[in-house]
Write an enzyme that holds these catalytic residues in place. Structure first.
Site, PDB file in Angstrom:
ATOM      1  N   HIS A   1      41.048  33.744  31.450  1.00 15.71           N
ATOM      2  CA  HIS A   1      40.019  34.539  32.266  1.00 15.71           C
ATOM      3  C   HIS A   1      40.576  34.960  33.773  1.00 15.71           C
ATOM      4  CE1 HIS A   1      39.048  30.142  34.202  1.00 15.71           C
ATOM      5  NE2 HIS A   1      40.273  30.589  34.232  1.00 15.71           N
ATOM      6  N   ASN A   2      39.981  36.191  33.929  1.00 17.86           N
ATOM      7  CA  ASN A   2      40.500  36.680  35.220  1.00 17.86           C
ATOM      8  C   ASN A   2      42.015  37.369  35.093  1.00 17.86           C
ATOM      9  OD1 ASN A   2      38.560  34.442  36.524  1.00 17.86           O
ATOM     10  ND2 ASN A   2      38.210  36.602  37.315  1.00 17.86           N
TER      11      ASN A   2
END
Length: 348
Positions: free
Chosen positions: A239-240
């Protein structure tokens, strides 16, 4: 089956043709195995021995190799790039789907143009927007409010979760999962509490996502993949993560959360990149490397240990465990040498 004359191929590549301009090419092949209807290439002079005996209809070569070529030759600056361009024109890979298959579920609120072909057992959820000339293979799931731009090809059994954005002319291979939850949890006295992952995944134009590759959605912000990024099979993007344009990542590499990778990077297979790292533009990382701190200067980085004989490896493993002991002994010797080199005091 497409057939191209050498004259046409030379024109497409702005190549110098030496040989029969009317010869027909219908496929590509290796120097060793190509037949008279196939096109091959030589980009590395160490394989020149195969050029001298090739049966190919024509070969893409550099000017310095022309005298070794016994068949029709197309002289270009970069034979490998030229080969890729002609291979695209002769590509015989079938479509991911044809027409509209059986058992398709399309929510009434989804926007799906007539030019989109869809295999059987596909689910397209509410609010989905799909561009022109998209191919969606059998068994795919497209989650709510996702957007797929024009010209994408999605092979069977791909899952796009909700809110995903896929740019133009992307290729997604079977088993890929885009937009699953990132690995976000808080620990309360030994018990894991899930943190909802409310970001999404934004993928640019002309990207390729390999088979069984996973790209997690952002926790709060988004996971962002730039334009013309290529991800091999079984790559994990957490994620991210942000990946810059034109970067390539080979199979089984893992990129942990919130890492930023620059443009034009090349990352070898089975690498592990820690979270919250920053890797600048133009970095190359060789296979099986572990990145535990940010890279701020362009260059080639390695940490994987090449294989050796078992006996050699066992000896080196023992020595590795002795490194701290050896370091302490070395420090003691340095201190003793420094003491010996000091001039005697005047009191002595």
């Amino acid at each position: 089956m497409a057939q191209l004359t050498l004259a046409f191929i030379a024109e497409q590549l702005n190549a110098q043709l030496v040989g029969d301009a009317t010869a027909l090419i219908s496929a590509v092949g290796t120097l060793e195995d190509a037949t008279s209807s196939q096109l091959s290439f030589l980009s590395n002079s160490k394989y020149r021995k195969f050029l001298q005996s090739t049966q190919a209809g024509a070969v893409l070569i550099k000017a310095e190799d022309q005298s070794y070529c016994p068949v029709n030759a197309l002289i270009v600056n970069d034979p490998y790039v030229a080969f890729a361009k002609i291979a695209q024109l002769l590509d015989s890979t079938p479509a991911a789907a044809y027409g509209r298959g059986q058992n398709i579920v399309i929510d009434p609120s989804a926007s799906v143009p007539d030019s989109v072909v869809i295999g059987p057992n596909v689910v397209i959820s509410a609010g989905v927007v799909i561009g022109e000339n998209v191919q969606i293979g059998a068994g795919c799931f497209i989650g709510e409010n996702s957007k797929i731009a024009a010209g994408c090809k999605i092979w069977p059994n791909v899952t796009l979760y909700h809110g995903i954005q896929l740019g133009k002319n992307c290729l997604v291979h079977s088993g890929a999962v885009i937009g699953a939850d990132g690995f976000g949890f808080a620990n309360e006295r030994g018990r894991w509490l899930k943190i909802p992952q409310v970001g999404t995944v934004i993928i640019g134009d002309d990207c390729e996502i390999g088979a069984n590759t996973t790209i997690d959605r952002g926790a709060l912000g988004d996971t962002v993949i730039g334009n013309n990024v290529i991800l091999d099979n079984q790559v994990q993007i957490a994620h991210n993560v942000h990946i810059g344009d034109h970067t390539a990542i080979a199979g089984c590499t893992v990129v942990a959360g919130s890492t930023k990778i620059g443009r034009y990077c090349i990352i070898g297979g089975a690498c592990a990149i820690n979270g919250h790292m920053e890797i600048c533009d133009g970095v190359q990382i060789t296979g099986m490397s572990m990145i535990i701190k940010s890279i701020t200067e362009k260059g080639i980085y390695s940490s994987g240990t090449p294989a050796s004989t078992n006996l050699e490896w066992r000896k080196n493993s023992v020595r590795f465990r002795q490194l701290d002991q050896m370091y302490q002994k070395l420090r003691e010797l340095e201190q003793q040498m420094a003491a010996l080199s000091q001039p005697p005091s005047q009191d002595e």
